[in-house]
Enzyme design. Structure first.
Site, PDB file in Angstrom:
ATOM      1  N   ASN A 119     -13.260   3.044  -3.174  1.00 52.74           N
ATOM      2  CA  ASN A 119     -11.884   3.085  -3.661  1.00 52.74           C
ATOM      3  C   ASN A 119     -11.644   1.948  -4.628  1.00 52.74           C
ATOM      4  O   ASN A 119     -12.265   0.891  -4.539  1.00 52.74           O
ATOM      5  CB  ASN A 119     -10.890   3.071  -2.489  1.00 52.74           C
ATOM      6  CG  ASN A 119     -10.461   1.669  -2.094  1.00 52.74           C
ATOM      7  OD1 ASN A 119      -9.547   1.083  -2.703  1.00 52.74           O
ATOM      8  ND2 ASN A 119     -11.121   1.097  -1.096  1.00 52.74           N
ATOM      9  N   PHE A 123      -4.253  -2.170  -4.909  1.00 56.56           N
ATOM     10  CA  PHE A 123      -2.959  -2.472  -4.288  1.00 56.56           C
ATOM     11  C   PHE A 123      -1.834  -1.599  -4.851  1.00 56.56           C
ATOM     12  O   PHE A 123      -0.856  -2.098  -5.425  1.00 56.56           O
ATOM     13  CB  PHE A 123      -2.566  -3.943  -4.480  1.00 56.56           C
ATOM     14  CG  PHE A 123      -3.368  -4.933  -3.690  1.00 56.56           C
ATOM     15  CD1 PHE A 123      -4.239  -4.528  -2.688  1.00 56.56           C
ATOM     16  CD2 PHE A 123      -3.245  -6.290  -3.952  1.00 56.56           C
ATOM     17  CE1 PHE A 123      -4.979  -5.461  -1.958  1.00 56.56           C
ATOM     18  CE2 PHE A 123      -3.974  -7.229  -3.232  1.00 56.56           C
ATOM     19  CZ  PHE A 123      -4.848  -6.820  -2.238  1.00 56.56           C
ATOM     20  N   SER A 182      -9.662  -8.049  -1.593  1.00 59.40           N
ATOM     21  CA  SER A 182      -9.748  -6.769  -2.296  1.00 59.40           C
ATOM     22  C   SER A 182     -10.513  -6.983  -3.586  1.00 59.40           C
ATOM     23  O   SER A 182     -10.227  -7.926  -4.331  1.00 59.40           O
ATOM     24  CB  SER A 182      -8.362  -6.227  -2.620  1.00 59.40           C
ATOM     25  OG  SER A 182      -8.497  -5.186  -3.574  1.00 59.40           O
ATOM     26  N   ASN A 184     -10.354  -5.056  -6.109  1.00 52.75           N
ATOM     27  CA  ASN A 184      -9.736  -4.251  -7.164  1.00 52.75           C
ATOM     28  C   ASN A 184      -8.549  -4.912  -7.849  1.00 52.75           C
ATOM     29  O   ASN A 184      -7.863  -4.283  -8.648  1.00 52.75           O
ATOM     30  CB  ASN A 184      -9.331  -2.892  -6.584  1.00 52.75           C
ATOM     31  CG  ASN A 184     -10.531  -2.153  -6.003  1.00 52.75           C
ATOM     32  OD1 ASN A 184     -11.569  -2.051  -6.660  1.00 52.75           O
ATOM     33  ND2 ASN A 184     -10.410  -1.684  -4.770  1.00 52.75           N
ATOM     34  N   THR A 185      -8.270  -6.169  -7.514  1.00 53.31           N
ATOM     35  CA  THR A 185      -7.263  -6.946  -8.232  1.00 53.31           C
ATOM     36  C   THR A 185      -8.014  -8.091  -8.904  1.00 53.31           C
ATOM     37  O   THR A 185      -8.547  -8.963  -8.213  1.00 53.31           O
ATOM     38  CB  THR A 185      -6.187  -7.491  -7.267  1.00 53.31           C
ATOM     39  OG1 THR A 185      -5.485  -6.385  -6.697  1.00 53.31           O
ATOM     40  CG2 THR A 185      -5.187  -8.396  -7.989  1.00 53.31           C
ATOM     41  N   LYS A 223      -8.499 -12.216   5.727  1.00 50.74           N
ATOM     42  CA  LYS A 223      -9.480 -11.128   5.587  1.00 50.74           C
ATOM     43  C   LYS A 223     -10.409 -11.436   4.436  1.00 50.74           C
ATOM     44  O   LYS A 223      -9.959 -11.631   3.300  1.00 50.74           O
ATOM     45  CB  LYS A 223      -8.778  -9.781   5.369  1.00 50.74           C
ATOM     46  CG  LYS A 223      -9.763  -8.606   5.329  1.00 50.74           C
ATOM     47  CD  LYS A 223      -9.046  -7.272   5.425  1.00 50.74           C
ATOM     48  CE  LYS A 223     -10.015  -6.100   5.351  1.00 50.74           C
ATOM     49  NZ  LYS A 223      -9.315  -4.811   5.444  1.00 50.74           N
ATOM     50  N   ASN A 252     -13.753  -6.828   4.182  1.00 55.47           N
ATOM     51  CA  ASN A 252     -13.230  -5.820   3.252  1.00 55.47           C
ATOM     52  C   ASN A 252     -14.392  -4.984   2.698  1.00 55.47           C
ATOM     53  O   ASN A 252     -15.520  -5.102   3.159  1.00 55.47           O
ATOM     54  CB  ASN A 252     -12.447  -6.543   2.142  1.00 55.47           C
ATOM     55  CG  ASN A 252     -11.232  -5.749   1.705  1.00 55.47           C
ATOM     56  OD1 ASN A 252     -11.348  -4.560   1.399  1.00 55.47           O
ATOM     57  ND2 ASN A 252     -10.073  -6.382   1.668  1.00 55.47           N
TER      58      ASN A 252
END
Ligand SMILES: Cc1cc2nc3c(=O)[nH]c(=O)nc-3n(C[C@H](O)[C@H](O)[C@H](O)COP(=O)(O)O)c2cc1C
Length: 371
Positions: A119, A123, A182, A184-185, A223, A252
């Site tokens: 994915n 966010f 994450s 993806n940021t 996390k 993660n």
């Protein structure tokens, strides 16, 4: 294929009828449909918890150690339905302070051949207002519902975003997760670097203390990513211990691509989860456990898809565990199956659940690095 016990006949039916359909849909549409079905399904309350599975951690009493990981219910739409499925706790989010759309679709990919998921949501969040309203409305229902929080992509002061979300959301949550992992940021994972993390955790812990004075203790967990080097993990654990966070979630999704992936979608950009993440995530969990020296508990997540995998996580050092991706491939019956397998293992070992935690950590860290 999971088997749903009698008390969850409604769920078994939904599972059997919808899974072929869901697998034919775009994965993000399928997910939205599942969440809506859960929200409105007349799910019965779960039977009384099995006392062998009870866990105390971070000052909270968990009916069982298996939770649903962040990202499944990003906007806190169905935490009570997820508790009724038999999860011992639910983590909603990631929630950011202001609404943001996330990355363009498609951004969710099922790697059927590998039982993995990639994915790159980035966010996608409705912002704190919606989450706050829904969590406030259900706060008296009981059950352990944690909230995972993250910074807005365009934030000028990411630390301030975490502080603000702790102040607004912690009062209506059982615990808060500071998600700095994450992939993806852009730049978010840099908050795991020693100096940045130290500054962030100092602010976060100060916010935790302010909240505690107002509404009572709310544990704060960190996390982390599975892609940290071991020297970087040394720093993360040292800072987390010095700043006295209440726990760490390992881990993660990974930006690495383990050898042997077969699905062509493995080339998609984003974080990989599910079965192919298990070896790396479990190694990082054990590496974290030996560094933490029982200063606080760990939540182990990444690739749990069976009772055996859940037990391996506990033995590698997790006091609590979470899953997400395997639900796509194994169905909702997996929850009951894992709990039954853990209870059986406790009986066979003749001790308690706590006795299993970390038993294999040293052995796991002695193995060759997973490829
Ligand atoms: C579609 C998807 C969305 C996710 N979104 C989030 C998120 O918003 N915040 C977060 O901390 N983790 C998120 N995760 C990561 C999971 O919480 C978990 O750490 C990871 O998927 C490993 O567990 P699994 O292998 O059981 O899926 C997401 C995972 C998936 C598959």
């Amino acid at each position: 294929m999971g088997i749903i016990p009698g008390e969850h006949a409604v769920l078994g039916l939904i599972d059997r009828l919808t899974r072929p359909l869901l697998r034919a849909l775009d994965p993000e549409d399928a997910h939205a449909l599942t969440l809506r079905a859960l929200k409105y399904a007349p799910l019965p309350r779960p039977a009384a918890g099995d006392p062998r599975l009870a866990v105390r951690a971070f000052g909270l009493d968990f009916p069982n150690p298996l939770g649903i990981a962040a990202g499944f219910d990003k906007h806190a739409e169905a935490p009570d339905a997820l508790l009724r499925l038999g999860f011992g706790f639910v983590e909603v989010g990631t929630i950011t302070p202001r609404p943001q759309p996330g990355n363009p679709r498609p951004r969710l990919f099922r790697l059927d051949a590998d039982e993995g998921v990639i994915n790159r949501f980035g966010f996608s969040s409705e912002g704190e207002a919606g989450g706050l309203a829904r969590l406030s409305a259900r706060a008296r229902h009981g059950g352990i519902v944690g909230v995972n929080v993250g910074a807005n992509r365009d934030s000028a002061d990411r630390g301030a975003d975490y502080v603000r979300l702790i102040e607004t959301l912690a009062p209506v949550a059982s615990y808060v997760v500071v998600n700095v992992s994450s992939p993806n940021t852009p730049g978010l994972r840099e908050l795991q670097e020693a100096a940045a993390l130290d500054d962030l955790l100092a602010r976060v812990v100060a916010a935790r203390e302010r909240v505690a004075r107002r509404v009572g203790a709310r544990p704060i967990l960190l996390k982390i990513a599975p892609d940290l080097s071991l020297p970087a993990l040394d720093d993360v654990v040292a800072v987390a211990r010095r700043r006295r966070v209440d726990g760490i979630i390992v881990c993660n999704t990974t930006i690495t691509r383990p050898k042997g992936l077969r699905d062509a979608k493995a080339r998609e950009t984003g974080g990989l989860s599910g079965k192919p993440l298990f070896p790396l995530a479990t190694r990082m969990l054990a590496e974290t456990f030996v560094r933490v020296e029982n200063a606080f508990p760990l939540i182990g997540v990444g690739g749990i898809d069976s009772g055996a995998a859940a037990l391996a996580k506990l033995r590698a050092g997790a006091r609590l565990i979470q899953l997400y991706s395997a639900l796509v491939f194994r169905g909702l019956g997996l929850v009951a199956e894992i709990k039954a397998d853990i209870a059986r293992a406790i009986d066979q070992a003749g001790g308690t659940l706590a006795d299993l935690v970390g038993l294999d950590a040293a052995a796991v860290t002695a193995q060759p690095w997973p490829e």
